[in-house]
Design an enzyme around this catalytic site. Structure first.
Site, PDB file in Angstrom:
ATOM      1  N   HIS A  45      -7.229  19.009  -1.028  1.00 60.16           N
ATOM      2  CA  HIS A  45      -5.874  18.483  -0.756  1.00 60.16           C
ATOM      3  C   HIS A  45      -4.658  19.435  -0.649  1.00 60.16           C
ATOM      4  O   HIS A  45      -4.643  20.339  -1.879  1.00 60.16           O
ATOM      5  CB  HIS A  45      -5.688  17.278  -1.622  1.00 60.16           C
ATOM      6  N   ASP A  65      -0.560   2.920  -4.578  1.00 59.07           N
ATOM      7  CA  ASP A  65      -0.166   4.106  -3.643  1.00 59.07           C
ATOM      8  C   ASP A  65       0.454   4.065  -2.419  1.00 59.07           C
ATOM      9  O   ASP A  65       1.520   4.305  -2.175  1.00 59.07           O
ATOM     10  CB  ASP A  65      -0.970   5.438  -3.775  1.00 59.07           C
ATOM     11  N   ARG A  67       8.748   5.118  -1.117  1.00 62.75           N
ATOM     12  CA  ARG A  67       9.186   6.467  -1.529  1.00 62.75           C
ATOM     13  C   ARG A  67       9.789   7.198  -0.255  1.00 62.75           C
ATOM     14  O   ARG A  67      10.899   7.991  -0.163  1.00 62.75           O
ATOM     15  CB  ARG A  67       8.121   7.162  -1.913  1.00 62.75           C
ATOM     16  N   SER A  99       0.212   9.861  -7.012  1.00 63.90           N
ATOM     17  CA  SER A  99      -0.015   9.490  -5.349  1.00 63.90           C
ATOM     18  C   SER A  99      -1.293  10.433  -5.106  1.00 63.90           C
ATOM     19  O   SER A  99      -2.045   9.929  -4.590  1.00 63.90           O
ATOM     20  CB  SER A  99       1.110   9.886  -4.578  1.00 63.90           C
ATOM     21  N   LYS A 153      -5.836   8.870  -5.109  1.00 65.85           N
ATOM     22  CA  LYS A 153      -6.613   9.002  -3.705  1.00 65.85           C
ATOM     23  C   LYS A 153      -7.931   9.667  -4.137  1.00 65.85           C
ATOM     24  O   LYS A 153      -8.982   9.454  -3.479  1.00 65.85           O
ATOM     25  CB  LYS A 153      -5.806   9.364  -2.673  1.00 65.85           C
TER      26      LYS A 153
HETATM   27  N1  URA Z   1       1.083  13.513  -0.415  1.00 62.55           N
HETATM   28  C1  URA Z   1       0.766  12.417  -1.041  1.00 62.55           C
HETATM   29  O1  URA Z   1      -0.319  12.000  -0.826  1.00 62.55           O
HETATM   30  N2  URA Z   1       1.478  11.719  -1.845  1.00 62.55           N
HETATM   31  C2  URA Z   1       2.659  12.368  -2.202  1.00 62.55           C
HETATM   32  O2  URA Z   1       3.607  11.954  -2.988  1.00 62.55           O
HETATM   33  C3  URA Z   1       3.265  13.473  -1.610  1.00 62.55           C
HETATM   34  C4  URA Z   1       2.357  14.102  -0.717  1.00 62.55           C
END
Ligand code: URA
Length: 458
Positions: free
Chosen positions: A100, A179, A186, A201, A205
């Site tokens: 990621h 999320d 957000r 967040s 995932k």
């Molecule tokens: N990417 C994400 O998935 N969440 C965030 O809060 C910032 C970047």
């Protein structure tokens, strides 16, 4: 006095939820540690619609200003994952690695490292997102390829990991629902840039995807989500700590985003650059980052692999054509148009170009990635309004990078476009370049690596 209507259960539960949010805000402001059950209840209430957006925004703003301890961040991560689906990769029989990036300008790394690592025999399951602000997203980039399906169900994800050792898909609605609900809020309430909120967040995932190892690419510099270096270091450390608490073997790389990554910025333009890198083209900065990340992903799956051995495998995967072939196999398996992949010139191409030229002789001192990302947005490469369509052909191709010499009149960048605000795009692109009178040092691509690979248990 009029008799009041008796309260039904729905309004009572809304009132309870509302009192609970206000209580958690007050306790957070008073410096108390929020108990996990309070955080869980808050997210449950919000997902169920019992907490209105304005109260949740106030809670998020309080957390963004005050911060959270790691125990609270862990509780928030658990609350995000709760009630959602997870992809069970346990039956795959192999160690599965995920990657990621916190997002940057020209960041097409996933398109290159995923097939390299898969070509080396390590399974990769990658859930990707869409563009966010000035930074593009892998899913938007991949949608430049005709026919490619990026909304796979959990069973398809498992099947592809088994058969091909590689999958890239978008986030399904059922994954980490807390999320999903919170992120949208957000994005429009200025509460994205918070270490605990970003960490919860992202890691929620990753936990839902269920891979065994995770490599995080945390960007730092003017084009990064978190621009401040010390805060980016804190984010990297927090995410490694958090992932470890969920049993994920995790490493993080702090990588440079003080200039765009590679030359291309914009969806189809970046896919073309990624395919060129997979065919062995050397792209300054970008190729090096892809190689370091590929090596670390291999070592997450195979901790006994030395740096030299991992580097060698990565080199062979590219030079033999295996990584490029893996990308083609994967894309065909997810429905991509084979003709377009065989000939990247068939990918969307913008009908018009504007050239930004140097107004004097000198050296490129800096290229502001935010200005380049915003210029690409202005010609339609990303969204200025949530949900708006994008022009996959549009974007910017840099012709010079930091440290390069230029003569007056040389082309610094090309703008590829059809419609959109070309005047703003030109101004932004021109303003992104600072030319100096002496050569500058090129910043390193990788600043730091966090977390040690250990033998995976699953
Ligand atoms: N990417 C994400 O998935 N969440 C965030 O809060 C910032 C970047």
């Amino acid at each position: 006095l009029q008799a009041r209507e008796p309260m039904d259960n729905t309004s009572r539960s809304r009132q309870d939820a509302s009192a609970h949010v206000l209580g958690t805000i007050a306790r957070k402001r008073a410096g108390e540690l929020l108990p996990a059950r309070d955080i869980k209840r808050l997210i449950e209430d919000f997902v169920a619609g019992r907490v209105p957006d304005y109260q949740m925004s106030a809670w998020l703003a309080t957390v963004a200003c005050i911060g959270m301890e790691i125990e609270e961040t862990e509780a928030l991560t658990r609350a995000y994952v709760a009630g959602g689906m997870s992809v069970d990769l346990g039956g795959v029989g192999k160690r599965v690695i995920d990657k990621h990036s916190t997002g940057g300008v020209g960041d097409k790394v996933s398109l290159v490292v995923t097939p390299i690592v898969a070509a080396c025999g390590v399974a990769v399951a990658k859930m990707s997102g869409r563009g966010l602000g000035h930074a593009g997203g892998t899913i938007d980039k991949l949608e430049s390829i005709r026919g490619l399906r990026l909304d796979l169900a959990a069973a398809e994800v498992r099947a592809l990991v088994n058969e091909l050792g590689m999958v890239i898909t978008g986030q399904s609605a059922e994954l980490a629902p807390g999320d999903k609900a919170t992120y949208a809020l957000r994005d429009v309430t200025g509460t994205v840039e918070s270490v605990p909120l970003i960490a919860a967040s992202i890691i929620s995932k990753k936990v839902a995807v269920g891979a065994h190892g995770l490599l995080l690419d945390v960007k730092t510099g003017a084009g990064a989500l978190i621009q401040d270096h010390a805060m980016a270091v804190h984010l990297a450390q927090t995410m490694v700590d958090l992932a470890t608490r969920f049993g994920l073997d995790c490493r993080a790389v702090l990588s440079d985003m003080s200039q765009p990554l590679g030359f291309a910025v914009g969806n189809a333009l970046e896919v073309k650059e990624a395919l060129a890198a997979l065919r062995g083209d050397s792209i300054p900065g970008f190729t090096e980052l892809c190689r370091v990340l590929s090596r670390l992903m291999l070592q997450l799956a195979l901790p006994d692999l030395s740096d030299a051995e991992a580097d060698q495998q990565v080199s062979v995967a590219v030079s033999s054509g295996a990584a490029h072939e893996k990308f083609l196999q994967w894309a065909r398996a997810q429905g991509a148009d084979a003709a377009q992949l065989a000939n990247p010139d068939l990918l969307p191409t913008a009908p018009r170009r504007e050239f930004i030229r140097a107004d004097r002789t000198g050296w490129v001192e800096s290229i502001d990635p935010r200005a380049i990302g915003n210029a690409a947005l202005r010609v339609g490469a990303g969204r200025l309004v949530q949900g708006a369509p994008i022009d996959h052909s549009a974007g910017i191709v840099l012709q010079r990078r930091v440290g390069d010499a230029v003569a007056a009149g040389d082309c610094l960048a090309e703008i590829h476009y059809d419609e959109g605000d070309i005047t703003s795009a030109k101004n932004l692109t021109a303003s992104a370049f600072t030319l100096g009178i002496s050569q500058v040092c090129v910043p390193p691509v990788v600043h730091q690596v966090f977390g040690a690979a250990s033998r995976l248990q699953r």
